[in-house]
Write a protein that holds these residues in place. Structure first.
Motif, PDB file in Angstrom:
ATOM      1  N   SER A 120      57.419   1.589 -12.170  1.00 24.16           N
ATOM      2  CA  SER A 120      56.854   1.454 -10.824  1.00 24.16           C
ATOM      3  C   SER A 120      55.387   1.011 -10.860  1.00 24.16           C
ATOM      4  O   SER A 120      54.950   0.253 -10.002  1.00 24.16           O
ATOM      5  CB  SER A 120      57.023   2.743 -10.030  1.00 24.16           C
ATOM      6  OG  SER A 120      56.532   3.846 -10.746  1.00 24.16           O
ATOM      7  N   THR A 121      54.633   1.457 -11.874  1.00 20.96           N
ATOM      8  CA  THR A 121      53.242   1.011 -12.003  1.00 20.96           C
ATOM      9  C   THR A 121      53.199  -0.478 -12.318  1.00 20.96           C
ATOM     10  O   THR A 121      52.469  -1.239 -11.680  1.00 20.96           O
ATOM     11  CB  THR A 121      52.515   1.810 -13.106  1.00 20.96           C
ATOM     12  OG1 THR A 121      52.430   3.174 -12.693  1.00 20.96           O
ATOM     13  CG2 THR A 121      51.126   1.272 -13.369  1.00 20.96           C
ATOM     14  N   ASN A 122      53.981  -0.919 -13.294  1.00 17.91           N
ATOM     15  CA  ASN A 122      54.026  -2.340 -13.630  1.00 17.91           C
ATOM     16  C   ASN A 122      54.488  -3.174 -12.442  1.00 17.91           C
ATOM     17  O   ASN A 122      53.917  -4.228 -12.156  1.00 17.91           O
ATOM     18  CB  ASN A 122      54.961  -2.572 -14.821  1.00 17.91           C
ATOM     19  CG  ASN A 122      54.369  -2.084 -16.119  1.00 17.91           C
ATOM     20  OD1 ASN A 122      53.205  -2.313 -16.414  1.00 17.91           O
ATOM     21  ND2 ASN A 122      55.168  -1.405 -16.910  1.00 17.91           N
ATOM     22  N   GLU A 123      55.500  -2.714 -11.737  1.00 18.25           N
ATOM     23  CA  GLU A 123      56.026  -3.453 -10.585  1.00 18.25           C
ATOM     24  C   GLU A 123      55.006  -3.539  -9.450  1.00 18.25           C
ATOM     25  O   GLU A 123      54.952  -4.549  -8.746  1.00 18.25           O
ATOM     26  CB  GLU A 123      57.325  -2.825 -10.088  1.00 18.25           C
ATOM     27  CG  GLU A 123      58.505  -3.107 -10.999  1.00 18.25           C
ATOM     28  CD  GLU A 123      59.784  -2.407 -10.562  1.00 18.25           C
ATOM     29  OE1 GLU A 123      59.726  -1.460  -9.742  1.00 18.25           O
ATOM     30  OE2 GLU A 123      60.855  -2.816 -11.064  1.00 18.25           O
ATOM     31  N   ALA A 124      54.208  -2.493  -9.275  1.00 15.42           N
ATOM     32  CA  ALA A 124      53.186  -2.516  -8.217  1.00 15.42           C
ATOM     33  C   ALA A 124      52.241  -3.700  -8.425  1.00 15.42           C
ATOM     34  O   ALA A 124      51.901  -4.418  -7.474  1.00 15.42           O
ATOM     35  CB  ALA A 124      52.410  -1.204  -8.205  1.00 15.42           C
ATOM     36  N   PHE A 125      51.833  -3.921  -9.673  1.00 13.65           N
ATOM     37  CA  PHE A 125      50.926  -5.034  -9.958  1.00 13.65           C
ATOM     38  C   PHE A 125      51.638  -6.375  -9.880  1.00 13.65           C
ATOM     39  O   PHE A 125      51.137  -7.305  -9.236  1.00 13.65           O
ATOM     40  CB  PHE A 125      50.254  -4.834 -11.318  1.00 13.65           C
ATOM     41  CG  PHE A 125      49.203  -3.779 -11.276  1.00 13.65           C
ATOM     42  CD1 PHE A 125      47.939  -4.048 -10.765  1.00 13.65           C
ATOM     43  CD2 PHE A 125      49.474  -2.499 -11.720  1.00 13.65           C
ATOM     44  CE1 PHE A 125      46.963  -3.064 -10.705  1.00 13.65           C
ATOM     45  CE2 PHE A 125      48.505  -1.502 -11.657  1.00 13.65           C
ATOM     46  CZ  PHE A 125      47.244  -1.790 -11.150  1.00 13.65           C
ATOM     47  N   LEU A 126      52.797  -6.496 -10.503  1.00  9.42           N
ATOM     48  CA  LEU A 126      53.517  -7.767 -10.466  1.00  9.42           C
ATOM     49  C   LEU A 126      53.843  -8.192  -9.041  1.00  9.42           C
ATOM     50  O   LEU A 126      53.657  -9.354  -8.673  1.00  9.42           O
ATOM     51  CB  LEU A 126      54.811  -7.665 -11.279  1.00  9.42           C
ATOM     52  CG  LEU A 126      54.751  -8.101 -12.725  1.00  9.42           C
ATOM     53  CD1 LEU A 126      56.118  -8.005 -13.381  1.00  9.42           C
ATOM     54  CD2 LEU A 126      54.183  -9.494 -12.885  1.00  9.42           C
ATOM     55  N   THR A 127      54.313  -7.268  -8.237  1.00 10.08           N
ATOM     56  CA  THR A 127      54.650  -7.571  -6.845  1.00 10.08           C
ATOM     57  C   THR A 127      53.414  -8.017  -6.069  1.00 10.08           C
ATOM     58  O   THR A 127      53.469  -8.986  -5.307  1.00 10.08           O
ATOM     59  CB  THR A 127      55.292  -6.344  -6.171  1.00 10.08           C
ATOM     60  OG1 THR A 127      56.470  -5.989  -6.894  1.00 10.08           O
ATOM     61  CG2 THR A 127      55.642  -6.623  -4.722  1.00 10.08           C
ATOM     62  N   THR A 128      52.305  -7.329  -6.276  1.00 10.12           N
ATOM     63  CA  THR A 128      51.063  -7.698  -5.589  1.00 10.12           C
ATOM     64  C   THR A 128      50.633  -9.102  -5.984  1.00 10.12           C
ATOM     65  O   THR A 128      50.320  -9.928  -5.117  1.00 10.12           O
ATOM     66  CB  THR A 128      49.944  -6.693  -5.912  1.00 10.12           C
ATOM     67  OG1 THR A 128      50.348  -5.407  -5.438  1.00 10.12           O
ATOM     68  CG2 THR A 128      48.632  -7.088  -5.264  1.00 10.12           C
ATOM     69  N   PHE A 129      50.625  -9.401  -7.272  1.00 12.72           N
ATOM     70  CA  PHE A 129      50.220 -10.727  -7.728  1.00 12.72           C
ATOM     71  C   PHE A 129      51.129 -11.803  -7.146  1.00 12.72           C
ATOM     72  O   PHE A 129      50.668 -12.839  -6.672  1.00 12.72           O
ATOM     73  CB  PHE A 129      50.226 -10.814  -9.260  1.00 12.72           C
ATOM     74  CG  PHE A 129      49.314  -9.828  -9.950  1.00 12.72           C
ATOM     75  CD1 PHE A 129      48.261  -9.216  -9.285  1.00 12.72           C
ATOM     76  CD2 PHE A 129      49.522  -9.502 -11.271  1.00 12.72           C
ATOM     77  CE1 PHE A 129      47.428  -8.302  -9.926  1.00 12.72           C
ATOM     78  CE2 PHE A 129      48.695  -8.603 -11.934  1.00 12.72           C
ATOM     79  CZ  PHE A 129      47.643  -7.998 -11.253  1.00 12.72           C
ATOM     80  N   GLN A 130      52.431 -11.558  -7.157  1.00  9.52           N
ATOM     81  CA  GLN A 130      53.383 -12.542  -6.643  1.00  9.52           C
ATOM     82  C   GLN A 130      53.257 -12.697  -5.128  1.00  9.52           C
ATOM     83  O   GLN A 130      53.250 -13.823  -4.619  1.00  9.52           O
ATOM     84  CB  GLN A 130      54.797 -12.156  -7.049  1.00  9.52           C
ATOM     85  CG  GLN A 130      55.018 -12.309  -8.539  1.00  9.52           C
ATOM     86  CD  GLN A 130      56.282 -11.634  -9.048  1.00  9.52           C
ATOM     87  OE1 GLN A 130      56.931 -10.865  -8.355  1.00  9.52           O
ATOM     88  NE2 GLN A 130      56.631 -11.909 -10.311  1.00  9.52           N
ATOM     89  N   ASP A 131      53.131 -11.587  -4.399  1.00  6.57           N
ATOM     90  CA  ASP A 131      53.009 -11.649  -2.941  1.00  6.57           C
ATOM     91  C   ASP A 131      51.771 -12.427  -2.502  1.00  6.57           C
ATOM     92  O   ASP A 131      51.781 -13.095  -1.466  1.00  6.57           O
ATOM     93  CB  ASP A 131      52.943 -10.247  -2.333  1.00  6.57           C
ATOM     94  CG  ASP A 131      54.267  -9.511  -2.383  1.00  6.57           C
ATOM     95  OD1 ASP A 131      55.296 -10.123  -2.748  1.00  6.57           O
ATOM     96  OD2 ASP A 131      54.267  -8.296  -2.070  1.00  6.57           O
ATOM     97  N   LEU A 132      50.690 -12.310  -3.269  1.00  6.54           N
ATOM     98  CA  LEU A 132      49.428 -12.960  -2.911  1.00  6.54           C
ATOM     99  C   LEU A 132      49.266 -14.330  -3.579  1.00  6.54           C
ATOM    100  O   LEU A 132      48.214 -14.952  -3.472  1.00  6.54           O
ATOM    101  CB  LEU A 132      48.246 -12.063  -3.296  1.00  6.54           C
ATOM    102  CG  LEU A 132      48.194 -10.710  -2.593  1.00  6.54           C
ATOM    103  CD1 LEU A 132      47.099  -9.840  -3.183  1.00  6.54           C
ATOM    104  CD2 LEU A 132      48.011 -10.885  -1.087  1.00  6.54           C
ATOM    105  N   SER A 133      50.316 -14.792  -4.279  1.00  4.78           N
ATOM    106  CA  SER A 133      50.289 -16.071  -5.000  1.00  4.78           C
ATOM    107  C   SER A 133      49.122 -16.130  -5.983  1.00  4.78           C
ATOM    108  O   SER A 133      48.424 -17.138  -6.087  1.00  4.78           O
ATOM    109  CB  SER A 133      50.215 -17.245  -4.024  1.00  4.78           C
ATOM    110  OG  SER A 133      51.347 -17.259  -3.193  1.00  4.78           O
TER     111      SER A 133
END
Length: 178
Positions: A120-133
């Motif tokens: 969940s920690t790793n996904e929080a960062f990956l999702t944020t980076f992807q969502d914000l391009s």
């Protein structure tokens, strides 16, 4: 005297924090605590500045630190701060760097490949980076065999390449060439 120092000391600890030193002639402005972007969690180690050039374009420059022992709550606070500041500066070029202590994220495919942190920690960062391009720009080890440091940008074409250079700590220094 030639630099404007923007810093965020670690709360309740005299041994940490983050700092950006920007040449004074670049006219940097701290955006962490201004009235229009008061969205940075006070417990996160993150500092952001805005630099405007003569063409009135701006760069949102950030530096972050995520302690390796931090929990999902800290990850969420840090990613929420990145989201808020980025979304309040949509027309800006965004450059964020820092020691995120995320060795589990495989940079090329942006996948989770390890178990040093919770999923969940790793996904929080990956999702944020992807969502914000925001594209991950560092794709090589910084310390030992780990890629702990991250440099992300919403305008990756402004950087031709990133190269390591021996630093004064256990991390290499990054050189950005455009």
């Amino acid at each position: 005297d030639a630099y404007e120092v923007h810093r965020r000391d670690r709360p309740n600890d005299a041994h940490g924090g983050v700092l950006l030193a920007i040449k004074r002639d670049l006219n940097s402005r701290d955006v962490n605590w201004t009235k229009d972007t008061n969205h940075v969690d006070p417990d996160t180690e993150i500092v952001f500045v805005k630099i405007k050039n003569k063409k009135k374009e701006s760069i949102l420059l950030g530096w972050c630190y995520r302690p390796p022992s931090s929990d999902l709550g800290y990850a969420n606070s840090l990613t929420n701060s990145i989201r808020s500041l980025t979304q309040h500066n949509l027309s800006s070029t965004v450059w964020i760097e820092g020691d995120f202590n995320l060795p589990d994220i495989q940079r090329e495919e942006q996948q989770i490949t390890g178990h040093s942190n919770t999923k969940s920690t790793n996904e929080a960062f990956l999702t944020t980076f992807q969502d914000l391009s925001l594209e991950l720009m560092i794709r090589f080890p910084i310390i030992c065999s780990n890629t702990l440091d991250i440099f992300i940008s919403n305008r990756p074409t402004l950087i031709n390449r990133v190269e390591p250079m021996p630093g004064i700590s256990d991390h290499d220094t990054m050189v950005y060439i455009n």
